[in-house]
Write a protein that holds these residues in place. Structure first.
Motif, mmCIF file in Angstrom:
data_model
loop_
_atom_site.group_PDB
_atom_site.id
_atom_site.type_symbol
_atom_site.label_atom_id
_atom_site.label_comp_id
_atom_site.label_asym_id
_atom_site.label_seq_id
_atom_site.Cartn_x
_atom_site.Cartn_y
_atom_site.Cartn_z
ATOM 1 N N GLY A 48 0.840 -1.181 0.000
ATOM 2 C CA GLY A 48 0.000 0.000 0.000
ATOM 3 C C GLY A 48 0.879 1.237 0.000
ATOM 4 O O GLY A 48 1.996 1.219 0.530
ATOM 5 N N TYR A 49 0.415 2.318 -0.625
ATOM 6 C CA TYR A 49 1.223 3.526 -0.747
ATOM 7 C C TYR A 49 0.533 4.705 -0.069
ATOM 8 O O TYR A 49 -0.698 4.838 -0.115
ATOM 9 C CB TYR A 49 1.455 3.873 -2.220
ATOM 10 C CG TYR A 49 2.484 2.996 -2.902
ATOM 11 C CD1 TYR A 49 3.779 3.451 -3.121
ATOM 12 C CD2 TYR A 49 2.149 1.707 -3.326
ATOM 13 C CE1 TYR A 49 4.727 2.650 -3.739
ATOM 14 C CE2 TYR A 49 3.089 0.901 -3.954
ATOM 15 C CZ TYR A 49 4.373 1.377 -4.157
ATOM 16 O OH TYR A 49 5.318 0.585 -4.771
ATOM 17 N N THR A 50 1.321 5.557 0.538
ATOM 18 C CA THR A 50 0.834 6.834 1.039
ATOM 19 C C THR A 50 1.927 7.860 0.799
ATOM 20 O O THR A 50 3.121 7.589 1.033
ATOM 21 C CB THR A 50 0.465 6.756 2.533
ATOM 22 O OG1 THR A 50 0.052 8.049 2.966
ATOM 23 C CG2 THR A 50 1.625 6.295 3.385
ATOM 24 N N HIS A 51 1.549 9.020 0.247
ATOM 25 C CA HIS A 51 2.526 10.062 -0.113
ATOM 26 C C HIS A 51 3.612 9.510 -1.032
ATOM 27 O O HIS A 51 4.794 9.826 -0.895
ATOM 28 C CB HIS A 51 3.156 10.675 1.146
ATOM 29 C CG HIS A 51 2.150 11.252 2.091
ATOM 30 N ND1 HIS A 51 1.438 12.396 1.822
ATOM 31 C CD2 HIS A 51 1.737 10.823 3.307
ATOM 32 C CE1 HIS A 51 0.624 12.670 2.831
ATOM 33 N NE2 HIS A 51 0.770 11.712 3.742
ATOM 34 N N LEU A 52 3.191 8.643 -1.955
ATOM 35 C CA LEU A 52 4.072 8.045 -2.957
ATOM 36 C C LEU A 52 5.141 7.129 -2.360
ATOM 37 O O LEU A 52 6.108 6.767 -3.034
ATOM 38 C CB LEU A 52 4.752 9.144 -3.809
ATOM 39 C CG LEU A 52 3.810 10.097 -4.551
ATOM 40 C CD1 LEU A 52 4.615 11.120 -5.336
ATOM 41 C CD2 LEU A 52 2.890 9.318 -5.490
ATOM 42 N N GLN A 53 4.957 6.753 -1.092
ATOM 43 C CA GLN A 53 5.916 5.842 -0.462
ATOM 44 C C GLN A 53 5.192 4.585 0.009
ATOM 45 O O GLN A 53 4.022 4.642 0.394
ATOM 46 C CB GLN A 53 6.592 6.526 0.737
ATOM 47 C CG GLN A 53 7.456 7.712 0.365
ATOM 48 C CD GLN A 53 8.130 8.337 1.574
ATOM 49 O OE1 GLN A 53 7.897 7.906 2.692
ATOM 50 N NE2 GLN A 53 8.988 9.322 1.330
#
Length: 237
Positions: free
Chosen positions: A160-165
């Motif tokens: 899973g990704y958040t803020h492209l990380q």
């Protein structure tokens, strides 16, 4: 340019002695796009024909002849053979013109006590209900496909990704079900529109009611409306 020949088939043309200029006719016509409501207009007219018979304005024989004629008009649209004439302004005048060609002067009785205002408003609501039904069916189909894929592929893991990380690991099924739930919200909003659309304007007349006291509850049941407009001005909304 316009000639001195009188305009025919124009509901608003009674005070005019000359023919409508072609430019004005092209500007004023709506048949090119409201022809999509041909089925709604036929259904509304068949129901209204039955209501006229109930109040004694048509005999049973006239009622059946009128219904048969309307069904023939509807079939012509369905089969793609309906012939549009020069003076057809909209779907309503086109259908009534063709009906009179098929069954003669009796076709003129169809408009008895019915305003173009409540006819147009009724057709629009019938068409909208049909469109809502089609979209609802499509949304349910898409949601069903997503749910089935999620069930079949719930073993697939992904980052899973958040803020492209990269963040938490998730299941692929969790991601695609997000779209299903979003579509489900759209579906709920669409369904909530139905009671607002499903209000019958027919029988409201041009302004303040039908002079022949047609049974509006009968019309609502016949056309599948959930309720009847309690104020006649609703017919214009």
């Amino acid at each position: 340019m316009a000639t001195d020949a009188p305009t025919k088939q124009k509901l608003w043309g009674g005070r005019f002695t000359g023919k409508t200029d072609p430019l004005m006719h092209a500007f004023n016509q709506s048949l090119s796009y409201d022809k999509r409501m041909h089925d709604a207009d036929i259904r509304g007219s068949i129901a209204y024909t039955k209501s006229l018979c109930l109040v004694g304005l048509l005999t049973k024989e006239e009622e059946q002849k009128m219904i048969d004629g309307l069904q023939r008009v509807g079939k012509e649209w369905k089969d793609g053979v309906f012939e549009v004439k020069e003076d057809d302004e909209d779907i309503h005048t086109a259908n009534e013109r063709r009906l009179s060609e098929l069954i003669g002067p009796l076709g003129g009785k169809l408009h008895t006590g019915r305003s173009r205002n409540d006819q147009v408003a009724t057709d629009m609501r019938l068409w909208l209900l049909d469109q809502v039904g089609e979209i609802e069916h499509a949304l349910k189909s898409v949601i069903g496909v997503i749910a089935a894929r999620a069930d079949q592929e719930k073993h697939i893991l992904m980052p899973g990704y958040t803020h492209l990380q990269r963040a938490q690991p998730i299941r692929w099924s969790h991601l695609i079900l997000f779209h299903a739930f979003s579509l489900h919200s759209d579906l709920q909003r669409l369904q909530q529109l139905v009671p607002r659309i499903s209000v019958l304007p027919l029988g409201s007349g041009p302004l303040a009611g039908n002079p022949f006291l047609v049974d509006r509850d009968f019309l609502a049941k016949e056309l599948g409306f959930q309720s009847v407009a309690e104020n006649t001005f609703v017919r214009s909304i």
